[in-house]
Design a protein around this motif. Structure first.
Motif, short mmCIF file in Angstrom:
data_model
loop_
_atom_site.label_atom_id
_atom_site.label_comp_id
_atom_site.label_asym_id
_atom_site.label_seq_id
_atom_site.Cartn_x
_atom_site.Cartn_y
_atom_site.Cartn_z
N GLY A 251 12.98 -49.89 -75.73
CA GLY A 251 12.75 -49.76 -74.30
C GLY A 251 12.58 -48.31 -73.88
N ALA A 252 11.90 -47.53 -74.72
CA ALA A 252 11.85 -46.07 -74.52
C ALA A 252 10.57 -45.60 -73.84
CB ALA A 252 12.01 -45.36 -75.86
N GLY A 253 9.79 -46.52 -73.28
CA GLY A 253 8.56 -46.12 -72.64
C GLY A 253 8.74 -45.51 -71.26
N GLN A 254 9.92 -45.69 -70.67
CA GLN A 254 10.18 -45.14 -69.35
C GLN A 254 11.68 -45.11 -69.11
OE1 GLN A 254 8.48 -47.84 -66.46
NE2 GLN A 254 9.85 -49.51 -66.99
N GLY A 255 12.08 -44.52 -68.00
CA GLY A 255 13.47 -44.56 -67.55
C GLY A 255 14.46 -43.96 -68.51
N ILE A 256 15.62 -44.60 -68.61
CA ILE A 256 16.71 -44.09 -69.44
C ILE A 256 16.31 -44.02 -70.91
CG2 ILE A 256 19.04 -44.57 -70.26
CD1 ILE A 256 19.67 -45.72 -67.51
N GLY A 257 15.61 -45.04 -71.41
CA GLY A 257 15.21 -45.05 -72.80
C GLY A 257 14.29 -43.88 -73.15
N ARG A 258 13.37 -43.58 -72.25
CA ARG A 258 12.48 -42.43 -72.47
C ARG A 258 13.29 -41.14 -72.57
NH1 ARG A 258 10.38 -38.64 -69.00
NH2 ARG A 258 8.40 -37.68 -69.64
N GLU A 259 14.27 -40.97 -71.70
CA GLU A 259 15.11 -39.77 -71.74
C GLU A 259 15.91 -39.71 -73.03
OE1 GLU A 259 14.73 -37.41 -69.70
OE2 GLU A 259 13.48 -38.49 -68.25
N HIS A 260 16.38 -40.86 -73.53
CA HIS A 260 17.08 -40.87 -74.82
C HIS A 260 16.16 -40.36 -75.93
CE1 HIS A 260 20.25 -42.90 -72.86
NE2 HIS A 260 20.02 -44.13 -73.25
N ALA A 261 14.93 -40.87 -75.97
CA ALA A 261 13.99 -40.49 -77.01
C ALA A 261 13.71 -38.99 -76.97
CB ALA A 261 12.70 -41.28 -76.87
N TYR B 127 7.93 -52.54 -74.99
CA TYR B 127 7.09 -53.75 -74.96
C TYR B 127 5.64 -53.38 -74.69
CZ TYR B 127 5.75 -58.56 -73.94
OH TYR B 127 5.16 -59.80 -73.97
N GLN B 128 5.43 -52.33 -73.89
CA GLN B 128 4.10 -51.84 -73.58
C GLN B 128 3.69 -50.78 -74.61
OE1 GLN B 128 2.25 -53.18 -71.22
NE2 GLN B 128 3.88 -54.47 -70.40
N ALA B 129 2.66 -51.08 -75.39
CA ALA B 129 2.25 -50.17 -76.46
C ALA B 129 1.82 -48.80 -75.93
CB ALA B 129 1.11 -50.81 -77.27
N ASP B 130 1.10 -48.80 -74.81
CA ASP B 130 0.63 -47.52 -74.26
C ASP B 130 1.80 -46.63 -73.85
OD1 ASP B 130 -1.93 -48.38 -74.64
OD2 ASP B 130 -2.34 -48.83 -72.54
N ALA C 253 6.47 -47.74 -82.04
CA ALA C 253 6.64 -49.04 -82.68
C ALA C 253 6.80 -50.07 -81.57
CB ALA C 253 7.85 -49.04 -83.59
N PRO C 254 5.69 -50.42 -80.91
CA PRO C 254 5.77 -51.32 -79.76
C PRO C 254 6.08 -52.76 -80.17
CG PRO C 254 3.49 -50.88 -80.31
CD PRO C 254 4.31 -50.00 -81.20
N GLY C 255 6.52 -53.54 -79.19
CA GLY C 255 6.74 -54.96 -79.44
C GLY C 255 7.99 -55.50 -78.80
N ASP C 256 8.14 -56.79 -78.91
CA ASP C 256 9.23 -57.55 -78.30
C ASP C 256 10.47 -57.47 -79.19
OD1 ASP C 256 10.93 -59.46 -77.25
OD2 ASP C 256 9.56 -61.15 -77.53
N VAL C 257 11.51 -56.81 -78.71
CA VAL C 257 12.70 -56.60 -79.54
C VAL C 257 13.46 -57.89 -79.81
CG1 VAL C 257 13.03 -54.21 -78.83
CG2 VAL C 257 14.09 -56.04 -77.47
N ALA C 258 13.23 -58.92 -79.02
CA ALA C 258 13.93 -60.19 -79.25
C ALA C 258 13.20 -61.09 -80.24
CB ALA C 258 14.12 -60.93 -77.92
N ASP C 259 12.05 -60.64 -80.73
CA ASP C 259 11.32 -61.39 -81.75
C ASP C 259 11.81 -60.95 -83.13
OD1 ASP C 259 8.76 -63.03 -82.54
OD2 ASP C 259 8.66 -61.18 -83.70
N LEU D 42 20.50 -46.38 -84.20
CA LEU D 42 19.82 -47.40 -83.39
C LEU D 42 20.36 -47.33 -81.98
CD1 LEU D 42 18.18 -49.99 -82.81
CD2 LEU D 42 20.14 -51.29 -83.72
N VAL D 43 19.48 -47.11 -81.02
CA VAL D 43 19.85 -47.15 -79.61
C VAL D 43 19.20 -48.38 -79.00
CG1 VAL D 43 19.83 -45.96 -77.39
CG2 VAL D 43 19.98 -44.63 -79.51
N ASN D 44 19.99 -49.40 -78.72
CA ASN D 44 19.52 -50.62 -78.09
C ASN D 44 19.52 -50.41 -76.57
OD1 ASN D 44 18.91 -52.60 -80.10
ND2 ASN D 44 21.09 -52.72 -80.57
N ASN D 45 18.33 -50.35 -75.99
CA ASN D 45 18.22 -50.04 -74.57
C ASN D 45 17.31 -51.00 -73.81
OD1 ASN D 45 18.18 -47.99 -72.16
ND2 ASN D 45 16.02 -48.26 -72.70
N ALA D 46 16.42 -51.70 -74.51
CA ALA D 46 15.39 -52.50 -73.85
C ALA D 46 15.98 -53.61 -72.99
CB ALA D 46 14.45 -53.10 -74.89
N GLY D 47 15.33 -53.87 -71.87
CA GLY D 47 15.76 -54.97 -71.01
C GLY D 47 15.00 -54.99 -69.70
#
Length: 298
Positions: free
Chosen positions: A15-25, A40-43, A62-68, A89-94
């Motif tokens: 979940g690092a494409g924006q918000g808190i996850g982006r700041e972690h990355a 989830y959003q590749a771009d 590494a885009p994609g659905d983390v629950a898959d 591993l930083v689990n942040n997506a949601g």
């Protein structure tokens, strides 16, 4: 130059494409780590990875659905194939689908629980299998997992029953995983962050809040970047003695959240009758800590 020991380590942030996850990355990259940027959003994932690379860091999307299940395994494999290892591993997506319990649809319940709780488990499971194999091969890693719970999951939040339940489960999953993975050199902790993000506020509200944020150099307590320093430290070798804990983080405040504990107790030495339990329960509650009310409760 890193002062936590993260230089040369490899980190997955979901979940690092924006918000808190982006700041972690960005923060891990600034601390010397190679970063696998999931979203989830590749771009969005590629944009953050590109920003890190342009700043002189190492990153791959590494885009994609983390629950898959297969996608989660592939995200872990991407770290190993691209950087030769996985350390953090930083689990942040949601995401949220807020509604009062009596109005929640089955789909809204399932979607939120799936991405938060199952998404945490899937990545934890595949990363944990890698770290177990490394330990059994005699090359254990100083591995770290940082999960993302929420104050809603610890205290409750009116109108967020699906989200609160998933986040509460993540807090317990953290404790469970910490006890199961300790033998492989893995620590597992969680944060309950509070910050300005699109998930909690919506894009329009975030934009308005950003415009209203102080621009005079004073401290912006709701900046999502405030959350990342603790996560970077928890992901480092320096945090080896800390595991199975949940930390609330907001602005400059870091608080240890102490979970379910036995409080006042009484033993009759025999079976109680329903009629006599009224005053007994009242006394137990009087001698126990005051319960924190859920967010939004009257």
């Amino acid at each position: 130059m890193s002062d936590t020991g993260n230089t040369g380590r490899t980190v997955i942030v979901t979940g690092a494409g924006q918000g808190i996850g982006r700041e972690h990355a960005l923060a891990f990259a600034a601390d010397g780590a190679a970063v696998v940027v999931n979203d989830y959003q590749a771009d969005a994932a590629e944009a953050v990875a590109q920003q890190i690379r342009e700043s002189g860091g190492r990153a791959v999307a590494a885009p994609g659905d983390v629950a898959d299940w297969a996608t989660g395994e592939q995200i872990v494999q991407t770290a190993i194939e691209q950087f030769g290892e996985l350390d953090v591993l930083v689990n942040n997506a949601g995401f949220v689908r807020d509604r009062m319990l009596i109005s929640l649809s089955e789909e809204e319940w399932d979607a939120v629980v799936r991405v938060h709780l199952k998404g945490h488990f899937v990545l934890l499971r595949h990363a944990g299998a890698y770290w177990r194999a490394q330990a059994k091969a005699g090359t254990p890693r100083q591995a770290r997992v940082i999960n993302t719970s929420s104050g809603a999951g610890i205290f409750g939040s009116v109108g967020q029953g699906n989200y609160a339940a998933a986040k509460a489960a993540i807090a317990q999953l953290t404790i469970q995983a910490a006890s199961e993975l300790v033998g492989y050199g893995v620590t597992v902790n969680a944060i309950a962050p509070a910050a300005r993000t699109q998930m909690t506020m919506g894009a329009g509200e975030v934009m308005a809040a950003q415009m209203a944020a102080p621009d005079d150099g004073s401290f912006d307590a709701m900046d999502p970047a405030n959350i990342s320093p603790l996560v970077v430290w928890l992901g480092s070798p320096a945090s080896a003695d800390v595991t199975g804990r949940v930390f609330e983080v907001e602005g400059g405040v870091v608080t240890v959240l102490d979970g379910w504990q036995r409080a006042a107790s009484v033993d009759k030495g025999a079976r109680w009758t329903p009629a006599e339990l009224g005053p007994v329960v009242a006394d137990l509650l009087d001698r126990s800590p005051v319960q924190v009310k859920p967010y939004g409760a009257r």
